[in-house]
Enzyme design. Sequence first.
Site, short mmCIF file in Angstrom:
data_model
loop_
_atom_site.label_atom_id
_atom_site.label_comp_id
_atom_site.label_asym_id
_atom_site.label_seq_id
_atom_site.Cartn_x
_atom_site.Cartn_y
_atom_site.Cartn_z
N ASP A 96 -8.70 -34.63 -0.84
CA ASP A 96 -9.33 -35.94 -0.84
C ASP A 96 -8.58 -36.82 -1.84
O ASP A 96 -7.81 -36.32 -2.68
CB ASP A 96 -10.81 -35.79 -1.22
CG ASP A 96 -11.55 -37.10 -1.19
OD1 ASP A 96 -11.37 -37.87 -0.23
OD2 ASP A 96 -12.31 -37.37 -2.15
N ASP A 141 -9.73 -40.51 -3.55
CA ASP A 141 -10.47 -41.13 -4.63
C ASP A 141 -11.41 -40.13 -5.28
O ASP A 141 -12.21 -39.47 -4.59
CB ASP A 141 -11.25 -42.34 -4.11
CG ASP A 141 -11.83 -43.18 -5.23
OD1 ASP A 141 -11.14 -43.34 -6.25
OD2 ASP A 141 -12.96 -43.66 -5.11
#
Length: 256
Positions: free
Chosen positions: A12, A14
């Site tokens: 992932d 952020d």
Amino acid sequence: MLADPYDVVLLDLDGVLFRWPDPIPGAAEAVAALRQAGKGLAFVTNNSSRTPAQVAERLSSVGVTASSEEVVTSALVTATILSERGVRSAFVVGEEGLVEALAAAGIEAVHELDDEPDVVVVGFDRGADYSKLKDASVLVERGIPLVASNADPSFPAPGGESWPGAGALLAAIQTTTGARGEVFGKPEPPLFERALASAGGGRPIVVGDRLDTDIAGAVRLGWDSALVLTGATRRDEVAGAPWRPTIVLDDLSGLI
């Protein structure tokens, strides 16, 4: 290192690699070490607003080396699945990344109620207004299928604020029409499955900062996962969560 048993690391963005606009200390070095160890990498995001090239550029700006081919967005997965279903036109609530992904898959974005699209597609859209949501709702009430790149209720904005995400826009249409949209992004399987394939396949580990998207998606697929505590989740939230990560790490460097 903890990553040794895995062929592919699905990352992932952020909350794992950066808290925009600031890089997370040690994340870029961890990615470089995983690459040096021969791990397949995929940078996986629910954000449909940017193209893979734009995401790779953003990663570069925080010190993370990534090619556009390693970036897998919910927009790409949405476009691929719709194209495979024979969809050729869509009324789009979304930004450049979603529109370009659809176009590359041979799906034309239409803008008028009389254009009779095959589907209504919802993604993150900072330019969405009442008129666009109204038209999307009218089309869905007429029987046009409703799909969404993702259902994230909020978007992590600079400064730690939360802005309405694609899920908030989807909710407006669903509340208006009573329809339930089909979602392709995290935590649903399609985004994870495409990311694994793009990184070469094998045994994956999903790395993220959110229990309800990254970890929940891995659990659904029976894959291992690592929750990092540099983003949206605190350590004391893990025990009571319905989705349990395989590993909990202070930050990404713990994986190496």
